[in-house]
Write a protein that holds these residues in place. Sequence first.
Motif, PDB file in Angstrom:
ATOM      1  N   ARG A  47      24.910  51.807   0.144  1.00 43.74           N
ATOM      2  CA  ARG A  47      26.109  52.614  -0.071  1.00 43.74           C
ATOM      3  C   ARG A  47      27.216  52.182   0.890  1.00 43.74           C
ATOM      4  NH1 ARG A  47      26.076  57.800   1.075  1.00 43.74           N
ATOM      5  NH2 ARG A  47      24.442  57.573   2.660  1.00 43.74           N
ATOM      6  N   PRO A  48      28.466  52.141   0.429  1.00 47.79           N
ATOM      7  CA  PRO A  48      29.570  51.597   1.251  1.00 47.79           C
ATOM      8  C   PRO A  48      30.154  52.610   2.218  1.00 47.79           C
ATOM      9  CG  PRO A  48      30.388  52.154  -0.909  1.00 47.79           C
ATOM     10  CD  PRO A  48      28.922  52.444  -0.944  1.00 47.79           C
ATOM     11  N   VAL A  49      29.348  53.153   3.106  1.00 49.74           N
ATOM     12  CA  VAL A  49      29.803  54.092   4.128  1.00 49.74           C
ATOM     13  C   VAL A  49      29.252  53.642   5.470  1.00 49.74           C
ATOM     14  CG1 VAL A  49      30.079  56.101   2.602  1.00 49.74           C
ATOM     15  CG2 VAL A  49      27.846  55.607   3.592  1.00 49.74           C
ATOM     16  N   ARG A  50      30.034  53.817   6.506  1.00 48.26           N
ATOM     17  CA  ARG A  50      29.575  53.453   7.849  1.00 48.26           C
ATOM     18  C   ARG A  50      28.704  54.550   8.451  1.00 48.26           C
ATOM     19  NH1 ARG A  50      32.037  48.844   9.264  1.00 48.26           N
ATOM     20  NH2 ARG A  50      33.991  48.309   8.199  1.00 48.26           N
ATOM     21  N   ASP A  51      28.974  55.789   8.086  1.00 49.65           N
ATOM     22  CA  ASP A  51      28.132  56.901   8.520  1.00 49.65           C
ATOM     23  C   ASP A  51      27.196  57.252   7.375  1.00 49.65           C
ATOM     24  OD1 ASP A  51      26.946  59.138   9.520  1.00 49.65           O
ATOM     25  OD2 ASP A  51      28.814  60.202   9.984  1.00 49.65           O
ATOM     26  N   ASN A  52      25.920  56.955   7.518  1.00 51.24           N
ATOM     27  CA  ASN A  52      24.964  57.122   6.422  1.00 51.24           C
ATOM     28  C   ASN A  52      24.734  58.588   6.048  1.00 51.24           C
ATOM     29  OD1 ASN A  52      23.190  55.749   4.571  1.00 51.24           O
ATOM     30  ND2 ASN A  52      21.485  56.715   5.704  1.00 51.24           N
ATOM     31  N   SER A  53      25.156  59.511   6.886  1.00 56.88           N
ATOM     32  CA  SER A  53      24.966  60.934   6.575  1.00 56.88           C
ATOM     33  C   SER A  53      26.034  61.467   5.621  1.00 56.88           C
ATOM     34  CB  SER A  53      24.974  61.758   7.864  1.00 56.88           C
ATOM     35  OG  SER A  53      26.237  61.650   8.524  1.00 56.88           O
ATOM     36  N   LEU A  54      27.078  60.689   5.393  1.00 57.40           N
ATOM     37  CA  LEU A  54      28.159  61.124   4.516  1.00 57.40           C
ATOM     38  C   LEU A  54      27.934  60.616   3.096  1.00 57.40           C
ATOM     39  CD1 LEU A  54      31.252  60.493   6.816  1.00 57.40           C
ATOM     40  CD2 LEU A  54      30.034  62.662   6.419  1.00 57.40           C
ATOM     41  N   PRO A  55      28.275  61.413   2.087  1.00 53.87           N
ATOM     42  CA  PRO A  55      28.130  60.950   0.696  1.00 53.87           C
ATOM     43  C   PRO A  55      29.305  60.075   0.284  1.00 53.87           C
ATOM     44  CG  PRO A  55      28.956  63.184   0.703  1.00 53.87           C
ATOM     45  CD  PRO A  55      28.716  62.827   2.153  1.00 53.87           C
ATOM     46  N   VAL A  56      29.080  59.301  -0.749  1.00 58.09           N
ATOM     47  CA  VAL A  56      30.146  58.526  -1.373  1.00 58.09           C
ATOM     48  C   VAL A  56      30.821  59.416  -2.416  1.00 58.09           C
ATOM     49  CG1 VAL A  56      30.738  56.465  -2.686  1.00 58.09           C
ATOM     50  CG2 VAL A  56      28.874  56.394  -1.015  1.00 58.09           C
ATOM     51  N   GLU A  57      32.093  59.615  -2.250  1.00 57.56           N
ATOM     52  CA  GLU A  57      32.843  60.450  -3.188  1.00 57.56           C
ATOM     53  C   GLU A  57      33.341  59.585  -4.340  1.00 57.56           C
ATOM     54  OE1 GLU A  57      35.912  62.460  -1.127  1.00 57.56           O
ATOM     55  OE2 GLU A  57      34.527  63.623   0.155  1.00 57.56           O
ATOM     56  N   VAL A  58      32.921  59.933  -5.550  1.00 62.30           N
ATOM     57  CA  VAL A  58      33.263  59.166  -6.745  1.00 62.30           C
ATOM     58  C   VAL A  58      33.974  60.080  -7.728  1.00 62.30           C
ATOM     59  CG1 VAL A  58      32.395  57.763  -8.655  1.00 62.30           C
ATOM     60  CG2 VAL A  58      31.260  57.679  -6.429  1.00 62.30           C
ATOM     61  N   ARG A  59      35.162  59.711  -8.105  1.00 59.96           N
ATOM     62  CA  ARG A  59      35.926  60.426  -9.137  1.00 59.96           C
ATOM     63  C   ARG A  59      35.678  59.751 -10.488  1.00 59.96           C
ATOM     64  NH1 ARG A  59      40.027  63.698  -7.770  1.00 59.96           N
ATOM     65  NH2 ARG A  59      41.341  62.927  -9.472  1.00 59.96           N
ATOM     66  N   PHE A  60      35.533  60.591 -11.545  1.00 63.36           N
ATOM     67  CA  PHE A  60      35.061  60.059 -12.829  1.00 63.36           C
ATOM     68  C   PHE A  60      35.716  60.819 -13.970  1.00 63.36           C
ATOM     69  CE2 PHE A  60      32.243  60.809 -16.415  1.00 63.36           C
ATOM     70  CZ  PHE A  60      31.910  59.526 -16.813  1.00 63.36           C
ATOM     71  N   PHE A  61      36.020  60.092 -15.046  1.00 67.13           N
ATOM     72  CA  PHE A  61      36.332  60.736 -16.327  1.00 67.13           C
ATOM     73  C   PHE A  61      36.056  59.747 -17.458  1.00 67.13           C
ATOM     74  CE2 PHE A  61      40.631  58.902 -15.596  1.00 67.13           C
ATOM     75  CZ  PHE A  61      40.859  58.309 -16.828  1.00 67.13           C
ATOM     76  N   TYR A  62      35.786  60.336 -18.622  1.00 66.37           N
ATOM     77  CA  TYR A  62      35.553  59.552 -19.837  1.00 66.37           C
ATOM     78  C   TYR A  62      36.432  60.118 -20.938  1.00 66.37           C
ATOM     79  CZ  TYR A  62      33.225  57.238 -23.735  1.00 66.37           C
ATOM     80  OH  TYR A  62      32.961  56.468 -24.847  1.00 66.37           O
ATOM     81  N   LYS A  63      37.201  59.272 -21.594  1.00 64.41           N
ATOM     82  CA  LYS A  63      38.164  59.706 -22.605  1.00 64.41           C
ATOM     83  C   LYS A  63      37.865  59.005 -23.930  1.00 64.41           C
ATOM     84  CE  LYS A  63      42.359  58.387 -21.988  1.00 64.41           C
ATOM     85  NZ  LYS A  63      43.706  58.284 -21.397  1.00 64.41           N
ATOM     86  N   PRO A  64      37.227  59.699 -24.896  1.00 60.32           N
ATOM     87  CA  PRO A  64      36.920  59.071 -26.186  1.00 60.32           C
ATOM     88  C   PRO A  64      38.168  58.923 -27.038  1.00 60.32           C
ATOM     89  CG  PRO A  64      36.245  61.355 -26.209  1.00 60.32           C
ATOM     90  CD  PRO A  64      36.733  61.077 -24.823  1.00 60.32           C
TER      91      PRO A  64
END
Length: 460
Positions: A47-64
């Motif tokens: 995971r691309p974080v320097r502090d392994n205790s933090l989550p990766v925040e991912v924004r997402f949407f799908y538009k059909p």
Amino acid sequence: MDYFLFGLVIAGILKSCNAGTAGNRTLPYNKQLHEDLFSRYGTTSVRPVRDNSLPVEVRFFYKPFILSEFDEQNQRLSVVGSLYMGWTDEFLVWEPADYGGVHRFSVRAKDIWFPDITAYERLDPGTAMANVFEPYAIVHSNGHIDYYDRTELTVYCRLEMTLFPFDTQRCKVAFTSYSYDSDQFALEYANSTAAMENVFDPNGVWRLDHIEVEQIEKMYLCCASPFVEVHYTLIMQRIGNFYVYSIWIPSCLLSSMILAVFVMHPNSGEKVSLSVSNVLAFVLFQQIVVGSMPRSGDDSPVIVAFFSAMIAISCLSVLASAVVLRVYHHDPRKPVPRIFRWICLRPKHDRERESASVLTRNTDQVGNDENGHHDLGSPTKGYDNIIRNDTVDDPPLRYNGPTEISISDIETIRTSRQNREETDWMILALMMDKVFLAIAVFALLGTLAYCGISYIVLVQ
């Protein structure tokens, strides 16, 4: 002098090199930036974080925007749409001033850490990425990554066919990460103008009414922390004009042909053939409708109930036509049963008076026998039993009047009675046709009322 010339040559060479470098400054900076970043990037599975205790925040949407296929029998929905994911990679950060003002560049998605977002209901293999070309992501100088893709999703969609062909389907698709729980992966719906824009193109059968999006956290037995899921509900409404003009209207018109069976006269010779044709036509329509529906026993479509009722009524009309024809062409030597004679036909004493009038030839009186009846005379003494009614219900005919009758008179009497009985059977058959017609009208109106009320109640 030699040193002076040598210095001029070196100065010219340096000047030409600097000029060439200044003229092609952008390309070397991009290459140098790529080499500097990925030389120390390491594996793409971390995971691309320097502090392994933090989550990766991912924004997402799908538009059909295109419904490519809707296999209703197998309950498979294929939708082409636009997919967006955005996150921050802390290992891809640089100062634009150090690289000639380069603020962003494109990189292959497989060369960086990539979110493993996929759909639970997906039927075809693979992740959410489905681009026919090799997908690229846009990396910004602050480490933010934007990923856009055109993807086709084939998912399972549970159909509710009760209101077919005026049904509205709700297809649910849940997007989540299979590998990371909420402690490592913070999935968030990108609620933006671009995400909520409805660009769905109706395909002539379905149109997208609206989309419902919900973000939830769900616990599973495998893990101590919940998983974040983004639930999409595609609410699609069927455009039922095709089915109305090709199935409903012809079926309603065909149902009126059931009434024509009982209006048709028994002498026409087409009652049974028309009844059988109605049965076959309704069976054909039912097979067409059932062939486009999923094999499910959870719900009963109203249109299937309509065709089942029409097939049942048509089959009963075949049986009723056979009974009517059997009565219409009944053997005239056998009388109509008393119950039907009393209900449907004229009173019996009127017919007896008409029968007696056939025997009246004159008003001459003869001697009475021991029972008080006039003797018919010796020429026809042996035919006393012949001129009885041919029914077990009527008593022997004794007449006051003729002193003698001929054989032709006896045959006339017999023929008259047979013709009268034949007419009674025909009248009874026509009365039965009227009764069956009334029953058929009631059954048809009841079926249509049930279908109409069911549609109104279920839609509300």
